[in-house]
Design a protein around this motif. Structure first.
Motif, PDB file in Angstrom:
ATOM      1  N   PRO A 288      33.069  43.300  37.190  1.00 57.34           N
ATOM      2  CA  PRO A 288      34.193  42.838  37.998  1.00 57.34           C
ATOM      3  C   PRO A 288      35.496  43.548  37.650  1.00 57.34           C
ATOM      4  O   PRO A 288      35.661  44.041  36.533  1.00 57.34           O
ATOM      5  CB  PRO A 288      34.294  41.352  37.650  1.00 57.34           C
ATOM      6  CG  PRO A 288      33.668  41.228  36.309  1.00 57.34           C
ATOM      7  CD  PRO A 288      32.619  42.292  36.234  1.00 57.34           C
ATOM      8  N   SER A 289      36.403  43.590  38.592  1.00 61.11           N
ATOM      9  CA  SER A 289      37.750  44.075  38.286  1.00 61.11           C
ATOM     10  C   SER A 289      38.523  42.925  37.653  1.00 61.11           C
ATOM     11  O   SER A 289      38.122  41.767  37.727  1.00 61.11           O
ATOM     12  CB  SER A 289      38.442  44.578  39.554  1.00 61.11           C
ATOM     13  OG  SER A 289      38.578  43.527  40.494  1.00 61.11           O
TER      14      SER A 289
ATOM     15  N   TYR B  62      36.893  33.680  38.380  1.00 62.71           N
ATOM     16  CA  TYR B  62      36.114  34.787  38.916  1.00 62.71           C
ATOM     17  C   TYR B  62      35.681  34.416  40.324  1.00 62.71           C
ATOM     18  O   TYR B  62      35.144  33.331  40.559  1.00 62.71           O
ATOM     19  CB  TYR B  62      34.878  35.053  38.050  1.00 62.71           C
ATOM     20  CG  TYR B  62      33.925  36.037  38.665  1.00 62.71           C
ATOM     21  CD1 TYR B  62      34.215  37.400  38.681  1.00 62.71           C
ATOM     22  CD2 TYR B  62      32.752  35.603  39.257  1.00 62.71           C
ATOM     23  CE1 TYR B  62      33.344  38.306  39.260  1.00 62.71           C
ATOM     24  CE2 TYR B  62      31.876  36.506  39.834  1.00 62.71           C
ATOM     25  CZ  TYR B  62      32.176  37.857  39.841  1.00 62.71           C
ATOM     26  OH  TYR B  62      31.318  38.747  40.421  1.00 62.71           O
TER      27      TYR B  62
ATOM     28  N   THR C  55      34.658  38.604  45.833  1.00 60.68           N
ATOM     29  CA  THR C  55      35.428  39.840  45.631  1.00 60.68           C
ATOM     30  C   THR C  55      35.054  40.568  44.351  1.00 60.68           C
ATOM     31  O   THR C  55      35.545  41.663  44.110  1.00 60.68           O
ATOM     32  CB  THR C  55      36.938  39.525  45.596  1.00 60.68           C
ATOM     33  OG1 THR C  55      37.203  38.644  44.489  1.00 60.68           O
ATOM     34  CG2 THR C  55      37.399  38.886  46.900  1.00 60.68           C
TER      35      THR C  55
ATOM     36  N   LYS D 181      35.983  39.790  41.281  1.00 56.14           N
ATOM     37  CA  LYS D 181      37.264  40.016  40.610  1.00 56.14           C
ATOM     38  C   LYS D 181      37.676  38.788  39.805  1.00 56.14           C
ATOM     39  O   LYS D 181      37.521  37.650  40.252  1.00 56.14           O
ATOM     40  CB  LYS D 181      38.340  40.307  41.659  1.00 56.14           C
ATOM     41  CG  LYS D 181      39.712  40.530  41.088  1.00 56.14           C
ATOM     42  CD  LYS D 181      40.736  40.807  42.188  1.00 56.14           C
ATOM     43  CE  LYS D 181      42.115  41.016  41.580  1.00 56.14           C
ATOM     44  NZ  LYS D 181      43.113  41.258  42.618  1.00 56.14           N
TER      45      LYS D 181
ATOM     46  N   THR E 119      40.895  36.745  38.292  1.00 54.59           N
ATOM     47  CA  THR E 119      42.303  36.546  38.633  1.00 54.59           C
ATOM     48  C   THR E 119      42.903  35.512  37.692  1.00 54.59           C
ATOM     49  O   THR E 119      42.278  34.484  37.408  1.00 54.59           O
ATOM     50  CB  THR E 119      42.446  36.063  40.092  1.00 54.59           C
ATOM     51  OG1 THR E 119      41.856  37.033  40.956  1.00 54.59           O
ATOM     52  CG2 THR E 119      43.903  35.866  40.472  1.00 54.59           C
TER      53      THR E 119
END
Length: 148
Positions: free
Chosen positions: A25-26, A58, A62, A64, A66
């Motif tokens: 993940p980013s 998470y 996406t 990602k 955050t």
């Protein structure tokens, strides 16, 4: 040892066939120990732990991580649960160091739609403890064991 929970890569299992898949993940989430993780509001929330740690989520849609916009300070040894997109932290340690740690006196709530957190109702003194296993069944929270 501190476990770096889902920092860069992690693995998920497919329930259909039991295969494992690596995800990258980013974003990132704080390394922590004695924190809690819960699925709520379509996301995976990583929160708490010793010291001050970020609250992160998470999003599998996406891939990602955050930052939710707030930190939790020394809320440890807890199992968060989810009811209607609200995370409930009912039993946790909030002060001290092993072997003398004080349990929380109030329930903490995290609204996953805002996201924000607030202190809620009082936990009866006879029920205050940390290190419980908690689950939701039929909109009721069941907690077992724990250390007071």
């Amino acid at each position: 040892n501190t476990i770096n929970v889902v920092r860069r890569t992690f693995k998920v299992v497919a329930p259909e066939d039991g295969s494992w898949q690596s995800l990258s993940p980013s974003g990132s989430t704080d390394a922590r120990h004695e924190g809690g993780v819960v699925a709520c509001g379509g996301k995976i929330w990583n929160m708490g732990g010793r010291g001050t740690r970020s609250t992160d989520y998470y999003d599998p849609a996406t891939n990602k991580w955050t930052y939710a916009g707030f930190d939790l300070t020394h809320i440890s040894h807890f199992q968060p649960v989810c009811i209607d997109d609200v995370i409930h932290i009912m039993f946790a340690f909030v002060t001290g160091n092993f072997p003398v740690e004080a349990p929380n006196t109030n329930v903490f709530y995290v609204d996953t739609n805002s996201p924000s957190w607030k202190q809620g109702r009082n936990v009866p003194s006879a029920r205050r403890r940390g290190s419980t296993g908690s689950v939701v069944y039929d909109r009721c929270v069941y907690s077992v064991h724990g250390n007071d």
